[in-house]
Design an enzyme around this catalytic site. Structure first.
Site, PDB file in Angstrom:
ATOM      1  N   GLU A  77      14.934 -15.050   0.163  1.00  0.00           N
ATOM      2  CA  GLU A  77      15.382 -16.018   1.189  1.00  0.00           C
ATOM      3  C   GLU A  77      14.412 -17.091   1.386  1.00  0.00           C
ATOM      4  OE1 GLU A  77      16.327 -14.862   5.622  1.00  0.00           O
ATOM      5  OE2 GLU A  77      17.501 -13.344   4.216  1.00  0.00           O
ATOM      6  N   ASP A 113       0.846  -1.295  -0.012  1.00  0.00           N
ATOM      7  CA  ASP A 113      -0.030   0.021  -0.039  1.00  0.00           C
ATOM      8  C   ASP A 113       0.824   1.235   0.105  1.00  0.00           C
ATOM      9  OD1 ASP A 113      -2.790   1.104   0.361  1.00  0.00           O
ATOM     10  OD2 ASP A 113      -2.105   1.870   2.411  1.00  0.00           O
TER      11      ASP A 113
HETATM   12  C1  NOJ Z   1      -4.333   3.001  -0.943  1.00  0.00           C
HETATM   13  C2  NOJ Z   1      -5.686   1.968  -0.705  1.00  0.00           C
HETATM   14  O1  NOJ Z   1      -5.933   1.387  -1.770  1.00  0.00           O
HETATM   15  C3  NOJ Z   1      -6.768   2.888  -0.079  1.00  0.00           C
HETATM   16  O2  NOJ Z   1      -7.929   2.271  -0.335  1.00  0.00           O
HETATM   17  C4  NOJ Z   1      -6.484   3.428   1.117  1.00  0.00           C
HETATM   18  O3  NOJ Z   1      -7.412   4.215   1.662  1.00  0.00           O
HETATM   19  C5  NOJ Z   1      -5.059   4.302   1.063  1.00  0.00           C
HETATM   20  N1  NOJ Z   1      -4.111   3.390   0.371  1.00  0.00           N
HETATM   21  C6  NOJ Z   1      -4.482   4.640   2.499  1.00  0.00           C
HETATM   22  O4  NOJ Z   1      -4.207   3.427   3.019  1.00  0.00           O
END
Ligand code: NOJ
Length: 534
Positions: free
Chosen positions: A267, A205
């Site tokens: 690893e 993310d």
């Molecule tokens: C991207 C994620 O796909 C989204 O749903 C989220 O709100 C933001 N990152 C923050 O984590």
């Protein structure tokens, strides 16, 4: 180790499961891990290779799991660690791989680290895991800089002793300070924890956000919206904000993190992978994330930002291949996910939007690399219209209330599986799930579409089966044929793909049609339709 042509993800179809909306096993109206496990045979039969499961870790759910309070446990809303183990085991039994979500940019404000930071004094080691700063102006009553949250409003919140902390998203999602070695060590532990439990990969993310320019200088473009990326939904905060050149995105130091993770994954086994969610400025900066010693893939959002157009699609395809080719990575393609308006709706909605969505999907599935599908697109779901008072998306709540913005709730509505009224087989509960399903989804359920020849579900099943007949051996070369403004034609190995984005039918080229996104009456390719020929 560099990426090998044998790596499973290089030509995989990966299905995104949005946990709270896929399948609910206990009737509380929220999807959960046992629900996913019970539906794995559906995914196997659909013909996908892997699933990516959005965050199911302990979380106050302020951003539906992207606010993690404990990275090594499962939120009781979704089940238990034993349920996660059972999901992984059953998926593997069925020949499906599982990618889990990793949220390294920020924690929840309920994470033990953030609680400790609040309970500790300014300047303490506990605060040094996050980005606490003094404010500007008289009495430090103004935020340390002008950064604005991706979700709207200031990116800083003041705590009672007067310091401010940074949150690029919601105020309940404090950003970690990746310059603090404790943070990197913690995430190495998290990676190893899920790898040991059998995760086949990670979706990372906000992969481009972990490091902030050390000076924390003011950002250039503020959320008042001067940035315009010219895409189909220019008001989408996630898209608009993260494309601009700013001190919080795409800093060079982030690549050291991914070199470290690459070693950890290797690893454990050459078959483990990581895919970056990185909204970068250019295809080249995206490619930097997938250099041979970094992550394996990065989501390519360029298609998702492009309207229905043969020229646009051609540009997306050539631009993507040109960017990832030199680093030896495999391309990825994405038409929908849980953050954007569903592609059937983006392409106009109704029968035409759906026809175009199917055509775009078929085009994508012919290309080399991985296709990421988002749950429900195989049913032809459109963005649902969610009443303002029922909305839960923090991005919409922070900024958009009262404004005509689709927000992200409408693409997150629970899947209709069967029956004629909500919850359409989503779970054993009665009535509407956590966010309401449209009453007219009865014809869109898995049950209603199964065995119906021209249904979107049977189209996806047929397309995925047809893809299996050539995708693994057709190679990575794509030859674009012609420059017609209305019709995109390309060849990949034995397959020729033709997509009609114009308004008039076109003659079918020679060859045997072995997949089509719609009907081909009278031997012509109608508008809003794609075919594969060999
Ligand atoms: C991207 C994620 O796909 C989204 O749903 C989220 O709100 C933001 N990152 C923050 O984590």
């Amino acid at each position: 180790m560099t990426s090998s042509p044998d790596h499973w993800w290089r030509d995989a179809v990966i299905y995104q499961v949005y946990v709270r909306s896929f399948a609910d096993s206990d009737g509380d109206g929220v999807g959960d891990l046992p629900g996913i496990t019970s539906r794995l045979p559906y995914l196997r039969d659909l013909g996908v290779d892997a699933l990516w499961v959005t965050p199911f870790y302990t979380s106050p759910q302020k951003d539906h799991g992207y606010d993690v309070a404990d990275y090594q446990d499962v939120d009781p809303l979704f089940g238990s660690l034993a349920d996660a183990d059972a999901l992984l085991a059953r998926a593997h039994e069925l020949g499906l791989r599982v990618i889990v979500d990793l949220v390294p940019n920020h924690t929840s404000d309920e994470h033990v680290w953030f609680r400790a930071a609040l309970a500790s004094a300014p300047g303490s080691p506990e605060r040094a895991r996050y980005l606490f700063r003094e404010g500007r102006g008289k009495d430090g009553s103004e935020p340390p800089n002008n950064w604005e949250s991706v979700f709207g409003g200031a990116a800083w919140t003041r705590v009672p002793d007067g310091e401010w902390y940074l949150h690029l998203f919601d105020s309940t999602q404090p950003d970690l300070d990746w310059r603090n070695p404790e943070v990197g060590d913690m995430f190495e532990g998290v990676l190893r924890f899920w790898l040991a439990r059998g995760a086949d990969g990670f979706r990372v993310d906000v992969a481009h956000g972990l490091f902030k320019e050390e000076s924390l200088r003011d950002q250039v473009i503020t959320a008042s919206g001067k940035a315009s990326s010219g895409h189909v939904n220019p008001d989408h905060s996630m898209v608009k904000r993260e494309l601009s050149d700013e001190p919080m995105w795409d800093q060079p130091e982030v690549h050291d993190v991914y070199r470290r993770w690459h070693k950890v994954l290797d690893e454990v086994g050459a078959d483990r992978m990581a895919v970056a969610e990185a909204w970068t400025q250019t295809p080249e900066s995206m490619a930097a994330f997938v250099r041979p010693d970094e992550l394996d893939q990065a989501f390519n959002f360029s298609w998702l930002l492009t309207g229905w157009s043969a020229d646009g699609f051609r540009e997306v395809i050539t631009g993507t291949l040109a960017a990832v080719g030199p680093v030896g990575a495999s391309p990825t393609w994405v038409l929908s996910n849980h953050d954007v308006v569903r592609h059937a709706t983006r392409y106009g909605g109704g029968p035409q939007g759906l026809a175009r969505a199917r055509a775009a999907t078929l085009t994508m599935l012919a290309l080399p690399g991985s296709s990421y599908l988002y749950q429900g697109e195989e049913l032809g779901l459109e963005q649902a219209d969610v009443a303002h008072e029922l909305r839960q998306d923090p991005a919409w709540l922070r900024r958009r209330e009262g404004i005509d913005d689709p927000g992200r709730d409408g693409c997150r509505v629970p899947i209709p599986w069967s029956g004629t009224q909500p919850p359409f087989g989503f779970g054993p509960g009665k009535g509407q799930p956590w966010i309401p399903q449209p009453a007219d989804w009865a014809a869109l359920t898995v049950e209603a579409q199964t065995g119906v020849e021209c249904s979107t579900l049977e189209f996806y099943r047929a397309a995925l089966a047809a893809r299996r007949t050539f995708a693994g051996t057709a190679g990575d070369e794509v030859e674009i044929i012609g420059e017609d403004h209305d019709v995109l034609t390309f060849r990949r190995g034995p397959v020729t793909v033709v997509v009609n984005c114009g308004t008039a039918p076109v003659q079918l080229p020679a060859g045997e049609v072995f997949a089509a996104s719609g009907e081909l009456p009278g031997g012509v390719l109608p508008p809003d339709t794609a075919i594969w020929l060999r």
